[in-house]
Design an enzyme around this catalytic site. Structure first.
Site, mmCIF file in Angstrom:
data_model
loop_
_atom_site.group_PDB
_atom_site.id
_atom_site.type_symbol
_atom_site.label_atom_id
_atom_site.label_comp_id
_atom_site.label_asym_id
_atom_site.label_seq_id
_atom_site.Cartn_x
_atom_site.Cartn_y
_atom_site.Cartn_z
ATOM 1 N N GLU A 115 -0.161 -1.238 0.165
ATOM 2 C CA GLU A 115 0.137 -0.537 0.003
ATOM 3 C C GLU A 115 0.679 1.223 -0.368
ATOM 4 O OE1 GLU A 115 -2.959 -0.017 -0.510
ATOM 5 O OE2 GLU A 115 -3.614 -1.832 -0.442
ATOM 6 N N ARG A 119 0.675 3.950 -3.206
ATOM 7 C CA ARG A 119 0.267 5.503 -2.999
ATOM 8 C C ARG A 119 1.262 6.505 -2.812
ATOM 9 N NH1 ARG A 119 -5.180 3.892 -0.345
ATOM 10 N NH2 ARG A 119 -6.149 1.872 0.128
ATOM 11 N N ASP A 242 -4.738 -9.209 -9.249
ATOM 12 C CA ASP A 242 -4.899 -8.700 -9.693
ATOM 13 C C ASP A 242 -3.591 -8.267 -10.647
ATOM 14 O OD1 ASP A 242 -4.634 -7.742 -7.333
ATOM 15 O OD2 ASP A 242 -6.782 -6.325 -8.073
ATOM 16 N N GLU A 358 -11.801 0.366 -11.128
ATOM 17 C CA GLU A 358 -11.764 -0.514 -11.763
ATOM 18 C C GLU A 358 -12.885 -0.131 -12.912
ATOM 19 O OE1 GLU A 358 -11.072 -0.798 -8.473
ATOM 20 O OE2 GLU A 358 -9.162 -1.708 -8.136
HETATM 21 C C1 DMJ Z 1 -6.352 0.931 -5.060
HETATM 22 O O1 DMJ Z 1 -5.047 0.472 -4.322
HETATM 23 C C2 DMJ Z 1 -5.567 -0.283 -6.459
HETATM 24 O O2 DMJ Z 1 -5.815 0.612 -7.829
HETATM 25 C C3 DMJ Z 1 -5.344 -1.432 -6.452
HETATM 26 O O3 DMJ Z 1 -4.770 -2.030 -7.388
HETATM 27 C C4 DMJ Z 1 -6.441 -2.156 -5.676
HETATM 28 N N1 DMJ Z 1 -7.098 -1.469 -5.088
HETATM 29 C C5 DMJ Z 1 -6.879 -0.094 -4.985
HETATM 30 C C6 DMJ Z 1 -8.036 0.318 -6.141
HETATM 31 O O4 DMJ Z 1 -9.514 0.068 -5.570
#
Ligand code: DMJ
Length: 453
Positions: A115, A119, A242, A358
């Site tokens: 995270e 970010r 993912d 998404e």
């Molecule tokens: C974000 O922090 C990023 O896109 C991550 O890959 C998946 N989750 C969240 C958004 O849903």
């Protein structure tokens, strides 16, 4: 027979529902881009008033929250490049002042590597590339150095958490997404500092996952980073896996790495063979065991909705179009998308909505690739439903349940970094962000290869 008939009726209903939601008039893109900007300002002003200096706004109670003991300014760092793209120069300046005067990482505090990388490190690197102020890069380098001990496992696969001051690590059960979604940021840091160590560590981790794929080419959901053994062998494209696929592809683009393209192609061939599911309710990706390839579940959700966007980027437009229709039916079934559904029955399995990007992100990529108004309309519907159901006096709130529209007191920083950025870019002039020269990290921070030219 009865099941088949009810599925037919169900799918007809969904197609009708999706069609009746269509906006009949042509879309004024400029006006839509302005609306997105206005809503961005609403969220940012709420943050400024009630959460200045904290990680995130709590948009129902008009209070603030931090992820850890000390704020890392998640919202300003995540939102900064969106402001620049939107031309919100005053807001960008105030966010920059806050970041450069308050942010440092010398805290005795354990953080979740993934995270913080997507970010914070991603946000600081794109801030540096967009603004040019060396202090952004200094912050990024300091953060990168503090995160490096996370890779010190016997396999080179990173632990889940690392202490920013002591380097102490924790969390031996990790997953492909958290292990494989580091290469864009660490690779960019290497490019910008000239120090290869960041790229090398992330590259070893990425390949550590790829090399542990099964004989049929699938990866599992969780892995022990000390032994390299898979713990949960469920394979899917959802959370925990993912963005591993996303980064194989995007690293090949950003760094021009042919081995990454080869790893992506091989992986996505297996994913399409074993996980892609053409059903009466639409074209989805389900779950299968990574060793046998046998279907284990027909669940799909808000996180999986990134897939069409990635497929467009990877050159598989036709599958992308079909899956985006399914994405949109998931969004419109209750007027706003739930976190999870079972696509065989179209029942909701997780009812909340976290302001995730998404689905809109995929509409954005499809619109850029096809110019088809259908994706503009999808984006308009999705954006407007967020405004209708999630807006509060001070910002935008997650929903506890998309059926009742009951709100939760949270506004994740990715709402400003991603959801509103992709919404804006969908309607804004294409020159706002050139996809030939930029690659978005998974938190929608645009990165560009500036060191090789
Ligand atoms: C974000 O922090 C990023 O896109 C991550 O890959 C998946 N989750 C969240 C958004 O849903």
């Amino acid at each position: 027979m009865i099941r088949k008939l009810s599925l037919f009726i169900l799918s007809t209903l969904f197609i009708t529902a999706a069609c009746t939601k269509e906006v009949p008039v042509s879309i004024n893109k400029q006006q839509m881009a302005e609306s997105v900007k206005t809503e961005f300002l609403h969220a940012w002003n709420g943050y400024k008033t009630y959460a200045w200096g904290y990680d995130e706004l709590k948009p129902v109670s008009d209070t603030a929250r931090n992820w850890y003991d000390v704020s890392l300014l998640m919202t300003p760092v995540d939102a900064y490049d969106t402001m620049i793209l939107m031309g919100l120069n005053d807001e960008a300046e105030e966010a920059k002042d806050l970041i450069l005067s308050e942010l440092h990482f010398d805290h005795d505090m354990s953080v979740q590597n993934f995270e913080i990388v997507i970010r914070m490190l991603g946000g600081l690197l794109s801030a540096y590339q967009m603004d040019g102020d060396e202090r952004f890069l200094e912050l990024a380098k300091d953060l990168g150095d503090r995160l490096l001990p996370v890779f010190d496992s016997p396999t080179g696969l990173p632990y889940v958490n690392v202490n920013l001051q002591t380097g102490e690590t924790s969390g031996i059960i990790n997953n492909p997404a958290e292990i494989g979604t580091l290469i864009l940021e660490f690779g960019t840091l290497s490019g910008l500092t000239g120090d290869p160590v960041y790229f090398e560590k992330a590259d070893r981790a990425m390949k550590g996952i790829y090399e542990r794929r099964s004989d049929i080419g699938l990866v599992g959901e969780t892995i022990n980073v000390e032994t390299g053994e898979w713990v949960n062998t469920s394979s899917h494209i959802s959370g925990r896996i993912d963005s591993y696929y996303e980064y194989l592809l995007k690293a090949s683009e950003l760094f021009g790495l042919e081995d990454y393209r080869m790893m992506y192609d091989e992986s996505i061939t297996a994913v399409n063979e074993y996980l892609l599911d053409e059903t009466e309710t639409g074209t989805w990706y389900g779950r299968a065991d990574m060793y046998s390839g046998e279907r284990t579940a027909t669940t799909y959700g808000a996180l999986d909705a990134f897939m069409p966007g990635m497929l467009v980027f990877g050159g598989e437009l036709e599958i992308a179009k079909k899956v985006q229709e399914a994405n949109y039916s998931m969004w419109t079934m209750e007027g706003i998308e739930p976190e999870g559904i079972d696509y065989s029955s179209m029942e909701i399995t997780s009812p909340y909505y976290l302001l995730r990007p998404e689905n809109i992100e995929s509409a954005f990529y499809l619109y850029r690739a096809t110019g088809d108004d259908r994706y503009l309309k999808m984006g308009k519907t999705m954006f407007e439903s967020i405004v209708e159901y999630c807006k509060t006096e001070s910002g935008f709130a997650e929903l506890a349940d998309v059926r009742t529209k009951e709100k939760n007191d949270g506004m994740q920083s990715f709402f400003l970094a991603e959801t509103l950025k992709y919404s804006y870019l969908l309607f804004a002039d294409e020159s706002t962000l050139d996809l030939d020269t930029h690659v978005f990290n998974t938190e929608a921070h645009p990165l560009t290869n500036t060191w090789d030219q």
